[in-house]
Enzyme design. Sequence first.
Site, PDB file in Angstrom:
ATOM      1  N   ALA A   1      32.987  14.142  -1.863  1.00  0.00           N
ATOM      2  CA  ALA A   1      31.935  15.088  -1.489  1.00  0.00           C
ATOM      3  C   ALA A   1      32.552  16.469  -1.313  1.00  0.00           C
ATOM      4  CB  ALA A   1      31.291  14.638  -0.183  1.00  0.00           C
TER       5      ALA A   1
ATOM      6  N   GLY B   1      33.803  10.209  -1.781  1.00  0.00           N
ATOM      7  CA  GLY B   1      32.588  10.081  -2.582  1.00  0.00           C
ATOM      8  C   GLY B   1      32.894   9.817  -4.043  1.00  0.00           C
TER       9      GLY B   1
ATOM     10  N   GLU C   1      33.321   6.221  -4.240  1.00  0.00           N
ATOM     11  CA  GLU C   1      32.012   5.596  -3.985  1.00  0.00           C
ATOM     12  C   GLU C   1      31.130   5.674  -5.229  1.00  0.00           C
ATOM     13  OE1 GLU C   1      31.536   8.016  -0.349  1.00  0.00           O
ATOM     14  OE2 GLU C   1      31.016   6.130   0.627  1.00  0.00           O
TER      15      GLU C   1
ATOM     16  N   GLU D   1      37.920   9.540   4.207  1.00  0.00           N
ATOM     17  CA  GLU D   1      36.976  10.203   5.105  1.00  0.00           C
ATOM     18  C   GLU D   1      37.431  10.186   6.558  1.00  0.00           C
ATOM     19  OE1 GLU D   1      36.163   8.282   2.598  1.00  0.00           O
ATOM     20  OE2 GLU D   1      34.381   9.021   1.560  1.00  0.00           O
TER      21      GLU D   1
HETATM   22  N1  3HC Z   1      35.692  19.319  -1.045  1.00  0.00           N
HETATM   23  C1  3HC Z   1      35.876  20.654  -1.152  1.00  0.00           C
HETATM   24  N2  3HC Z   1      37.048  21.216  -1.501  1.00  0.00           N
HETATM   25  C2  3HC Z   1      38.076  20.381  -1.734  1.00  0.00           C
HETATM   26  C3  3HC Z   1      37.958  18.990  -1.620  1.00  0.00           C
HETATM   27  C4  3HC Z   1      36.675  18.448  -1.272  1.00  0.00           C
HETATM   28  N3  3HC Z   1      36.484  17.135  -1.178  1.00  0.00           N
HETATM   29  N4  3HC Z   1      39.156  18.433  -1.895  1.00  0.00           N
HETATM   30  C5  3HC Z   1      39.986  19.446  -2.188  1.00  0.00           C
HETATM   31  N5  3HC Z   1      39.340  20.618  -2.097  1.00  0.00           N
HETATM   32  C6  3HC Z   1      39.876  21.955  -2.382  1.00  0.00           C
HETATM   33  C7  3HC Z   1      40.981  22.350  -1.425  1.00  0.00           C
HETATM   34  O1  3HC Z   1      40.461  22.940  -0.267  1.00  0.00           O
HETATM   35  C8  3HC Z   1      41.766  23.319  -2.275  1.00  0.00           C
HETATM   36  O2  3HC Z   1      41.058  24.537  -2.262  1.00  0.00           O
HETATM   37  P1  3HC Z   1      41.843  25.916  -2.425  1.00  0.00           P
HETATM   38  O3  3HC Z   1      42.542  25.872  -3.737  1.00  0.00           O
HETATM   39  O4  3HC Z   1      40.773  26.937  -2.325  1.00  0.00           O
HETATM   40  O5  3HC Z   1      42.807  25.941  -1.277  1.00  0.00           O
HETATM   41  C9  3HC Z   1      41.664  22.746  -3.678  1.00  0.00           C
HETATM   42  O6  3HC Z   1      40.531  21.872  -3.644  1.00  0.00           O
HETATM   43  C10 3HC Z   1      42.880  21.959  -4.115  1.00  0.00           C
HETATM   44  O7  3HC Z   1      43.198  21.033  -3.104  1.00  0.00           O
HETATM   45  P2  3HC Z   1      44.694  20.646  -2.793  1.00  0.00           P
HETATM   46  O8  3HC Z   1      45.515  21.875  -2.627  1.00  0.00           O
HETATM   47  O9  3HC Z   1      44.662  19.668  -1.686  1.00  0.00           O
HETATM   48  O10 3HC Z   1      45.110  19.960  -4.181  1.00  0.00           O
HETATM   49  P3  3HC Z   1      46.020  18.700  -4.426  1.00  0.00           P
HETATM   50  O11 3HC Z   1      46.097  18.545  -5.891  1.00  0.00           O
HETATM   51  O12 3HC Z   1      47.278  18.798  -3.641  1.00  0.00           O
HETATM   52  O13 3HC Z   1      45.212  17.437  -3.824  1.00  0.00           O
HETATM   53  C11 3HC Z   1      43.330  16.053  -3.391  1.00  0.00           C
HETATM   54  C12 3HC Z   1      43.981  17.045  -4.355  1.00  0.00           C
HETATM   55  C13 3HC Z   1      44.176  14.769  -3.319  1.00  0.00           C
HETATM   56  C14 3HC Z   1      41.945  15.710  -3.905  1.00  0.00           C
HETATM   57  C15 3HC Z   1      43.256  16.666  -1.988  1.00  0.00           C
HETATM   58  O14 3HC Z   1      42.671  17.942  -2.104  1.00  0.00           O
HETATM   59  C16 3HC Z   1      42.465  15.892  -0.988  1.00  0.00           C
HETATM   60  O15 3HC Z   1      42.987  14.987  -0.376  1.00  0.00           O
HETATM   61  N6  3HC Z   1      41.197  16.278  -0.799  1.00  0.00           N
HETATM   62  C17 3HC Z   1      40.347  15.702   0.189  1.00  0.00           C
HETATM   63  C18 3HC Z   1      39.801  14.409  -0.286  1.00  0.00           C
HETATM   64  C19 3HC Z   1      38.802  13.895   0.698  1.00  0.00           C
HETATM   65  O16 3HC Z   1      38.993  13.890   1.887  1.00  0.00           O
HETATM   66  N7  3HC Z   1      37.677  13.388   0.172  1.00  0.00           N
HETATM   67  C20 3HC Z   1      36.644  12.885   0.976  1.00  0.00           C
HETATM   68  C21 3HC Z   1      35.617  13.920   1.141  1.00  0.00           C
HETATM   69  S1  3HC Z   1      34.351  13.416   2.250  1.00  0.00           S
HETATM   70  C22 3HC Z   1      33.351  12.431   1.323  1.00  0.00           C
HETATM   71  O17 3HC Z   1      33.604  12.179   0.180  1.00  0.00           O
HETATM   72  C23 3HC Z   1      32.137  11.959   2.029  1.00  0.00           C
HETATM   73  C24 3HC Z   1      31.449  10.893   1.298  1.00  0.00           C
HETATM   74  O18 3HC Z   1      31.887   9.651   1.773  1.00  0.00           O
HETATM   75  C25 3HC Z   1      29.975  10.977   1.495  1.00  0.00           C
END
Ligand code: 3HC
Length: 696
Positions: A61, A102, A105, A125
């Site tokens: 997400a 997501g 998912e 998450e």
């Molecule tokens: N939403 C919005 N922005 C995101 C994002 C997300 N889910 N994941 C990463 N980004 C953004 C980062 O903020 C960063 O932005 P920036 O360049 O402006 O600083 C950019 O994407 C690149 O991120 P990283 O520097 O972390 O890049 P990496 O290649 O090192 O890692 C990644 C990529 C493994 C995907 C890492 O970014 C990560 O772990 N992201 C979070 C993943 C996460 O927590 N997902 C769950 C989201 S909640 C969800 O899905 C709810 C659902 O269950 C309903």
Amino acid sequence: MAVDYTTHDGVAVITLNNPPVNGLGLSTRAGIVDGIERAQNDPAIKAIVLTGAGKAFSGGADITEFNTPKATQEPTLGTVIKVVEGSAKPVIAAIHSVAMGGGLELALGAHYRIAAPGAQIALPEVKLGILPGAGGTQRLPRAIGLEASLNMIVSGAPVLSEKLADSGLFDEVVQGDLAEAALAFARKVGAKTGPHPRVRDRKIEHPNAAGFIQFARNSVAAIAKNFPAPQKCIDAVEAGVQNGFDKGLAFERECFMALVQTPESHALRHAFFGERAASKIPDVPADTPVREISKVAVIGAGTMGGGIAMNFINAGIPVTLLETKQEALDRGLATIRKNYEATVKKGKLKPEALEQRMALLTPTLSYDDLKQADLIVEAVFEELGVKEQVFKRLDEVAKPGAILASNTSTLDVDKIAAFTKRPQDVVGMHFFSPANVMKLLEVVRGKATSKDVLATVMKLAKKIRKTAVVSGVCDGFIGNRMIEQYIRQALFMLEEGALPAQIDKAIEKFGFAMGPFRMSDLAGNDIGWAIRKRRYQEHPDMHYSKVADRLCEMGRFGQKTGAGWYDYKAGDRAAYPSKVVDEMIGEFSKDTNAGRRKISDEEIVERLVFSLVNEGAKILEEGIASKASDIDMVYLTGYGFPLHRGGPMLYADTVGLYNVERAIRRYASRANGDAWKIAPSIAELAAKGRGFNTNG
Ligand code: 3HC
Ligand code: NAI
């Protein structure tokens, strides 16, 4: 367009194309639904491949949408997954790389999943203080079983796709070209008649589900102390096990909506973005060229030098370690080896890796051996004269373009830079002790430090797995400058009526890893004493409680002398309240006519935390830190500030700056109130109804 749609001989390919990580924001979600519908309506299409462009299948997400109207605007992710799952034509998720949250998912909603090896699969998450909110707690247990799924959901840790090859998650893990394999797979299943398999229809088989769920609850109790999410993850999985898919899904949604509003989730998301924001320096563009760092030298093999060297060799970068005397060099090397041996003993490092790392280390007594170094980090005694000698010598031997860094914790980096003819190449790299363990690195930007030096050091920091935060030059930089105000308040409260154990307990209950007095006993009370003696000279106008000086006069320097603010027993690190010290504090109050009163725990927490906030605000006003989240990252990664509160500046926003201002003005009007010169920006932001981290 956030989603691309192409067709290939009877197969529609829907490609998420929303850089950087194909976050499932509103337009991406809408694009997927459009794609599925388009494919349904095209009689030539027999199957649909869902995949991602760039570096991820999907990072989940879009976190930036949380708590905004877009997050709940249709199509929500739940709706998208329903559409995918309900597609009459089979949908195959082709995962070449990261499938998280997501993203995973969504893939679980597809009828089939194939993946390339090396793809990171996770439901992270929980690390954001929430739970998977689009069916993850219901479908993953049905895909890979109760135990494996609960581990993934509660830890949030990524698992490589090849490790999940036989788990039931993937239909194939493909070695060759994934796109080709996906088309071939799609043609194969496209020829079958429906209905196509759905993960939701699978059963969760477990001989003792209730017992395992209880075991999971007990296991997360410690990590869940300050965070509601881990237990909620278990509750949601349990709901699905007990009441079936639909009820489980509804319960999961309810928990998600509640958790996303919690201050804990807000704090964790703040830390997620704060960490990434810290590496961005406002006037240093992202495309600033960086210098290559393939060889490093460290000067001084003491407490800090040894740990600093370990950081680089751990990342595979060879280090030349320089000392003035053979004994010091031998001692430093022995300490490094001992540290690695301890890691080997814990089973976290293979013995052969220890030797490989030690082989990357070249000890020397000669400056001639530093000529090849791309970066030289100085960690010698904290005396300007010694730093002068070292930097003048480095200026003579270092190759042009080498970065010259100082690990000084209190000295002026501009003065150090001026000892060389290349101040543009000089920067502060302030590591924290133990340097091989602590995440924080303050990068101190001198007035002449060039932008490419900063960009290089920030990039290198990532490689050695540090959280780097840029600080301007000032006494104590960001972290220590703020902690000084905190310590001042702690000491004032002793003379006004509190005792060390009360203060420590109150702030530890707030969530700090260690209160100020236990911390001082660990670091050595003599260090603070030396700093105060310097302050008495440099800032005679600044008022300090002298109660700590009296403790030092008693020779109670802390754990290393077996006595400090607390008593210690041999072979036992526990701190025991000390009758002698408590009496000394009482006497001190009498001698100084301070008068003693009962101080509440609430006052203790406010005075300690708001003193950090007030100094943090001044640091922002002066441009020493470029954003409030940088200060929070310093405190979260270097000072044991409770993660669930998101750092001092976010905490102030949570309390409300109006309330912070009122409290500070109240303390300023009382005993020792001269220590509270309120930062003007607190009142200004409060008047506008804003916070340090909000723009609205
Ligand atoms: N939403 C919005 N922005 C995101 C994002 C997300 N889910 N994941 C990463 N980004 C953004 C980062 O903020 C960063 O932005 P920036 O360049 O402006 O600083 C950019 O994407 C690149 O991120 P990283 O520097 O972390 O890049 P990496 O290649 O090192 O890692 C990644 C990529 C493994 C995907 C890492 O970014 C990560 O772990 N992201 C979070 C993943 C996460 O927590 N997902 C769950 C989201 S909640 C969800 O899905 C709810 C659902 O269950 C309903
Ligand atoms: P230390 O006393 O443990 O080590 C200093 C080492 O430098 C000694 O081994 C000494 O032999 C060597 N040395 C002295 N002069 C030298 C010279 N001219 N050339 C080569 N080597 C020389 O000190 P520590 O604690 O490692 O501190 C080093 C620096 O790191 C200081 O600037 C200190 O302020 C800073 N620092 C210390 C922290 C700590 O917690 N100890 C935390 C962050 C920074």
